[in-house]
Design an enzyme around this catalytic site. Sequence first.
Site, short mmCIF file in Angstrom:
data_model
loop_
_atom_site.label_atom_id
_atom_site.label_comp_id
_atom_site.label_asym_id
_atom_site.label_seq_id
_atom_site.Cartn_x
_atom_site.Cartn_y
_atom_site.Cartn_z
N GLY A 89 37.36 110.61 94.94
CA GLY A 89 36.49 109.29 94.91
C GLY A 89 35.80 109.05 93.48
N SER A 90 36.91 109.30 92.65
CA SER A 90 36.25 108.94 91.35
C SER A 90 36.24 107.44 91.44
CB SER A 90 36.78 110.05 90.08
OG SER A 90 38.35 109.72 90.10
N ASN A 91 37.29 107.18 91.76
CA ASN A 91 37.52 104.83 91.41
C ASN A 91 36.42 104.66 92.20
OD1 ASN A 91 39.80 104.41 89.36
ND2 ASN A 91 40.36 107.14 90.89
N LEU A 135 50.43 105.39 103.13
CA LEU A 135 50.50 103.99 103.37
C LEU A 135 49.65 103.28 104.20
CD1 LEU A 135 54.76 104.08 102.55
CD2 LEU A 135 52.72 103.60 100.65
N ASN A 155 45.72 98.27 95.00
CA ASN A 155 45.99 99.48 95.36
C ASN A 155 46.00 99.82 93.58
OD1 ASN A 155 46.51 102.54 96.03
ND2 ASN A 155 49.51 102.10 95.20
N HIS A 214 47.61 102.93 90.83
CA HIS A 214 48.42 104.04 90.97
C HIS A 214 48.33 104.95 89.43
CE1 HIS A 214 52.22 105.60 92.28
NE2 HIS A 214 52.69 105.62 91.13
C1 GRF Z 1 44.00 108.50 91.31
O1 GRF Z 1 44.11 108.81 89.85
C2 GRF Z 1 44.79 106.36 91.92
O2 GRF Z 1 45.53 106.34 90.92
C3 GRF Z 1 45.27 107.64 92.81
O3 GRF Z 1 44.28 108.85 93.35
C4 GRF Z 1 43.74 109.65 92.74
C5 GRF Z 1 42.56 108.70 93.34
O4 GRF Z 1 41.64 109.80 92.34
N1 GRF Z 1 46.18 107.22 93.25
P1 GRF Z 1 39.66 109.57 93.02
O5 GRF Z 1 39.59 109.96 94.37
O6 GRF Z 1 39.13 108.27 92.65
O7 GRF Z 1 38.75 110.94 91.80
#
Ligand code: GRF
Length: 216
Positions: free
Chosen positions: A23-25, A103, A118, A120
Amino acid sequence: MNAAAADTGERPFRLGVLVSGSGSNLQSIIDKLHHSSANIEIALVVSDNHKAQGLTRAAEAGISTAVFPMIDFEERLEHDLAMAAELERHEVELVVLAGYMMLVTPAFLDRFPYKVINLHPSLLPAFPGGSPIEDTMDYGARVTGVTVHYVDEGADTGPIILQEAVEIKYNDTVQSLRERIHEVEHRLLPRAIELIAGGRVSFDEENPRRVVLEDT
Ligand code: GRF
């Protein structure tokens, strides 16, 4: 949370974020957008995995969470419809797949038409699928990157919103490359969300594969 929310009196744009792992994003969205001057709110974080660190990050930010483990359902359709109902209950206007490793079914997409995006870690259409960083390095590519795209019924095939390149160095490891890709992701995903929330993203009428961004 970051800067104080702008008190515009307007209802914040409501996000649902789906995560499976670290969940870093999600954290970058919390830090850059949640209750920020962009008037965006994460209404719900959903995971298929009880142990996802993203759930802890959400809880620490005071965001509601819900978990839908696949094992609790007989079919993917049933799973996705339950998840969609919970997102609708939270009046989510955009669904962000931020490291969600499953998916989503067409039935889920029907509930949120052109409202699922999404992230990627490659320059699509190169290296779609589940291990793009490893695949890119194995192929010997010199450049990879990050793509934020709308989700359609294919795997990593939807219209592209934003992309940014990342150079692959000869002595990169999967881990070192992943770290540089993450840095870009943490900028690009919040930027795409901000553009959509601001109503600055549309589709070319003659070719709906082409996404039109108002600021470019
Ligand atoms: C990211 O690299 C994203 O592109 C891919 O999964 C990864 C998730 O990273 N779909 P995080 O869980 O947000 O750290």
